[in-house]
Scaffold this motif. Sequence first.
Motif, PDB file in Angstrom:
ATOM      1  N   GLU A 185       0.832  -1.205   0.000  1.00 38.44           N
ATOM      2  CA  GLU A 185       0.000   0.000   0.000  1.00 38.44           C
ATOM      3  C   GLU A 185       0.868   1.259   0.000  1.00 38.44           C
ATOM      4  O   GLU A 185       0.592   2.220  -0.720  1.00 38.44           O
ATOM      5  CB  GLU A 185      -0.942  -0.010   1.212  1.00 38.44           C
ATOM      6  N   LYS A 197       2.407   1.675  -3.414  1.00 28.96           N
ATOM      7  CA  LYS A 197       1.406   2.153  -4.378  1.00 28.96           C
ATOM      8  C   LYS A 197       1.191   3.664  -4.241  1.00 28.96           C
ATOM      9  O   LYS A 197       1.183   4.391  -5.237  1.00 28.96           O
ATOM     10  CB  LYS A 197       0.091   1.399  -4.151  1.00 28.96           C
ATOM     11  N   LYS A 198       1.029   4.149  -3.009  1.00 25.56           N
ATOM     12  CA  LYS A 198       0.821   5.584  -2.785  1.00 25.56           C
ATOM     13  C   LYS A 198       2.054   6.392  -3.189  1.00 25.56           C
ATOM     14  O   LYS A 198       1.943   7.451  -3.816  1.00 25.56           O
ATOM     15  CB  LYS A 198       0.483   5.849  -1.318  1.00 25.56           C
ATOM     16  N   ARG A 229       2.669   9.377  -6.158  1.00 30.35           N
ATOM     17  CA  ARG A 229       3.231  10.712  -5.907  1.00 30.35           C
ATOM     18  C   ARG A 229       4.455  10.972  -6.775  1.00 30.35           C
ATOM     19  O   ARG A 229       4.630  12.074  -7.293  1.00 30.35           O
ATOM     20  CB  ARG A 229       3.550  10.868  -4.434  1.00 30.35           C
ATOM     21  N   LEU A 243       5.731   8.078   4.291  1.00 27.85           N
ATOM     22  CA  LEU A 243       4.593   7.192   4.561  1.00 27.85           C
ATOM     23  C   LEU A 243       4.945   6.136   5.609  1.00 27.85           C
ATOM     24  O   LEU A 243       4.120   5.814   6.469  1.00 27.85           O
ATOM     25  CB  LEU A 243       4.099   6.549   3.275  1.00 27.85           C
TER      26      LEU A 243
END
Length: 189
Positions: free
Chosen positions: A121, A124-125, A129, A183
């Motif tokens: 996850e 992916k984020k 970006r 993140l």
Amino acid sequence: MALWLLLAGPADVLGVDAGKLGMAVLVTTAWLSLYAVSRLPRGQLEAVVSPGEWRAWVGFGFTLVAIVYFLSQVPVFEQNGAGASAVARNLVMLLVAWLLLSSVMGSRWKGAVQQDERDLEIEKKASARGRSALVFVVIALAVMLGFSPADRLQWATHFMIANLLVCALMWGWLCEYAATVLLYWRDRR
């Protein structure tokens, strides 16, 4: 010392090209540091920091150094000569060092879980970006080149535009690695 030799040092040191010497010292220092870290016994840090975060930190560091070095050498690209070949050679050497260090760090987690759903996850984020940052720079370049008067674009040779596109790619990767690190940090909080 390595960054100073690479970015702001004199043209040569004791008859040796300072750029080559700086790159060699930087790669050697980074390799020895990460090799030493990879040999440390497993501890609490690895319980907190995942392999994905380690890769992101290493990628962020190398990409940041590559971009700073690349931008410091922009005047060399305007000449399009042997100096540009030396810059490209130094960047390739940095890339090879990065790949070797990544494999050394990867061997540290051999046999352990490398990725889970959280890592996927975050990846992916962060990828989204980084892609957004790349798209923004490419669009900005296209607008700048498309709307600037021809007499103000004497600097925009094919070679220079190609190097600007390479810099845009590196910027996208840097933003992706920075997003990954942030993140992971936010996820730990």
